[in-house]
Design a protein around this motif. Sequence first.
Motif, PDB file in Angstrom:
ATOM      1  N   GLY A   1      -3.289  -2.044   7.192  1.00  0.00           N
ATOM      2  CA  GLY A   1      -2.705  -1.745   5.891  1.00  0.00           C
ATOM      3  C   GLY A   1      -1.628  -2.723   5.457  1.00  0.00           C
ATOM      4  O   GLY A   1      -1.194  -2.708   4.301  1.00  0.00           O
TER       5      GLY A   1
ATOM      6  N   VAL B   1      -1.265   5.532   3.033  1.00  0.00           N
ATOM      7  CA  VAL B   1      -2.202   4.560   3.600  1.00  0.00           C
ATOM      8  C   VAL B   1      -1.605   3.920   4.850  1.00  0.00           C
ATOM      9  O   VAL B   1      -2.289   3.735   5.857  1.00  0.00           O
ATOM     10  CB  VAL B   1      -2.547   3.479   2.555  1.00  0.00           C
TER      11      VAL B   1
ATOM     12  N   ALA C   1      -6.796   2.480   0.187  1.00  0.00           N
ATOM     13  CA  ALA C   1      -5.967   1.278   0.249  1.00  0.00           C
ATOM     14  C   ALA C   1      -6.178   0.358  -0.945  1.00  0.00           C
ATOM     15  O   ALA C   1      -7.297   0.191  -1.428  1.00  0.00           O
ATOM     16  CB  ALA C   1      -6.258   0.513   1.532  1.00  0.00           C
ATOM     17  N   ASP C   2      -5.091  -0.251  -1.406  1.00  0.00           N
ATOM     18  CA  ASP C   2      -5.169  -1.308  -2.415  1.00  0.00           C
ATOM     19  C   ASP C   2      -5.498  -2.647  -1.768  1.00  0.00           C
ATOM     20  O   ASP C   2      -6.222  -3.464  -2.336  1.00  0.00           O
ATOM     21  CB  ASP C   2      -3.834  -1.441  -3.153  1.00  0.00           C
ATOM     22  N   CYS C   3      -4.915  -2.889  -0.600  1.00  0.00           N
ATOM     23  CA  CYS C   3      -5.076  -4.163   0.107  1.00  0.00           C
ATOM     24  C   CYS C   3      -5.305  -3.856   1.581  1.00  0.00           C
ATOM     25  O   CYS C   3      -4.496  -3.152   2.196  1.00  0.00           O
ATOM     26  CB  CYS C   3      -3.829  -5.031  -0.095  1.00  0.00           C
ATOM     27  N   LEU C   4      -6.402  -4.350   2.126  1.00  0.00           N
ATOM     28  CA  LEU C   4      -6.767  -3.939   3.481  1.00  0.00           C
ATOM     29  C   LEU C   4      -7.501  -5.062   4.199  1.00  0.00           C
ATOM     30  O   LEU C   4      -8.405  -5.687   3.647  1.00  0.00           O
ATOM     31  CB  LEU C   4      -7.669  -2.699   3.424  1.00  0.00           C
TER      32      LEU C   4
ATOM     33  N   ALA D   1     -11.920   0.744   2.763  1.00  0.00           N
ATOM     34  CA  ALA D   1     -10.742   0.765   1.897  1.00  0.00           C
ATOM     35  C   ALA D   1     -10.725   2.010   1.019  1.00  0.00           C
ATOM     36  O   ALA D   1      -9.667   2.611   0.794  1.00  0.00           O
ATOM     37  CB  ALA D   1     -10.710  -0.496   1.036  1.00  0.00           C
TER      38      ALA D   1
ATOM     39  N   THR E   1      -3.054   3.798   8.780  1.00  0.00           N
ATOM     40  CA  THR E   1      -3.505   2.547   9.385  1.00  0.00           C
ATOM     41  C   THR E   1      -2.570   2.008  10.464  1.00  0.00           C
ATOM     42  O   THR E   1      -2.944   1.079  11.182  1.00  0.00           O
ATOM     43  CB  THR E   1      -3.678   1.464   8.305  1.00  0.00           C
TER      44      THR E   1
ATOM     45  N   THR F   1      -6.616   6.033  12.420  1.00  0.00           N
ATOM     46  CA  THR F   1      -7.538   5.225  11.619  1.00  0.00           C
ATOM     47  C   THR F   1      -8.977   5.464  12.054  1.00  0.00           C
ATOM     48  O   THR F   1      -9.857   5.748  11.230  1.00  0.00           O
ATOM     49  CB  THR F   1      -7.212   3.727  11.763  1.00  0.00           C
TER      50      THR F   1
ATOM     51  N   ASN G   1       0.821  -1.179   0.000  1.00  0.00           N
ATOM     52  CA  ASN G   1       0.000   0.000   0.000  1.00  0.00           C
ATOM     53  C   ASN G   1       0.870   1.251   0.000  1.00  0.00           C
ATOM     54  O   ASN G   1       2.013   1.233   0.465  1.00  0.00           O
ATOM     55  CB  ASN G   1      -0.910   0.030   1.231  1.00  0.00           C
TER      56      ASN G   1
END
Length: 309
Positions: free
Chosen positions: A268, A103, A247-250, A242, A107, A113, A99
């Motif tokens: 994150g 991000v 975020a791309d991946c969460l 997300a 996180t 957050t 990420n």
Amino acid sequence: MRKEILRIGILGTSQSSHVQLLTTALQDLGAEVVLIPPTRLTAHIPGPPAVGAPPGNQAGLETLKALLVRSLPGGSLEQVIYRVDVLHRLENLGLTVINRPAVLEKTVDKFYTSAILADAGLPVPRTLVTEQFDQALAAVKEFGAVVVKPLFGSRGQGMVLVDDLDVAHRVFRALELGRYIYYLQQFLPHANEDYRLLVVGREVIGAMRRRGNNWKTNIACGAVPEYVNPDPALAKLALKTAAVLGADCLGVDILLSGDRPYILEANGIPGWSGLQSVAPVDIAGIIAHYTVAQCLRREKEGYSKSQRG
């Protein structure tokens, strides 16, 4: 014409099972994987960051097409800030970081957050964050029971349930001596279970219910994972989380209390060992495919811009 090799970096250590799985998945897609230990990042000004090498003998970070962040270890304030700064610089130089450092900054800190999500209108537990002993004690009186959490941390380590003023007095004085922040969330009854949803891109790729022996539902604390098809409302909430964080991946942890959902945490740099143990999908493979697709998309956008220019 010889096809260019897709070089993708992973920020982490070879001992990590997640790094090992991602390495295999990326190599299966034809990518060359470069492992980058987080503590060996070296910056040259002018010039791009490298991996512990002097100028003229750099490890070629500028030739990477993407960098997957799997580890940002703790350390001194200087060390932590520097490592994130290097990620910012790599991104500024055009590298796709997953990420993104912004991000990770949102996180890694539970207070930040929760504040971002609450300000976006998403449901989080009532929370008090303070350095004042008397205010922390007052929160126990007001909330009835609170979960005391470390501002930084994961896997349920260091969390304490406090529902007694005498116990609160002892716990809070100990935290005061250690110069800790009081991060207190109102305890929400939840039948000793919650949900972890994993978002990759714009899709929830898997979800599990975690059933604990007590109020802690972390697998590291003994909870048992069970794969579930997430309720559409929970999936929508995870996707919105997300999107708000960019975020791309969460990994998104959601608790149901009184049939109402509450977002407990958003990770994150999510682990997925527990989810993978019950999920019918190849999580590392999905993340690898997403990463490669992002690289190809960036290349295509760059080609289109050059054509227009």
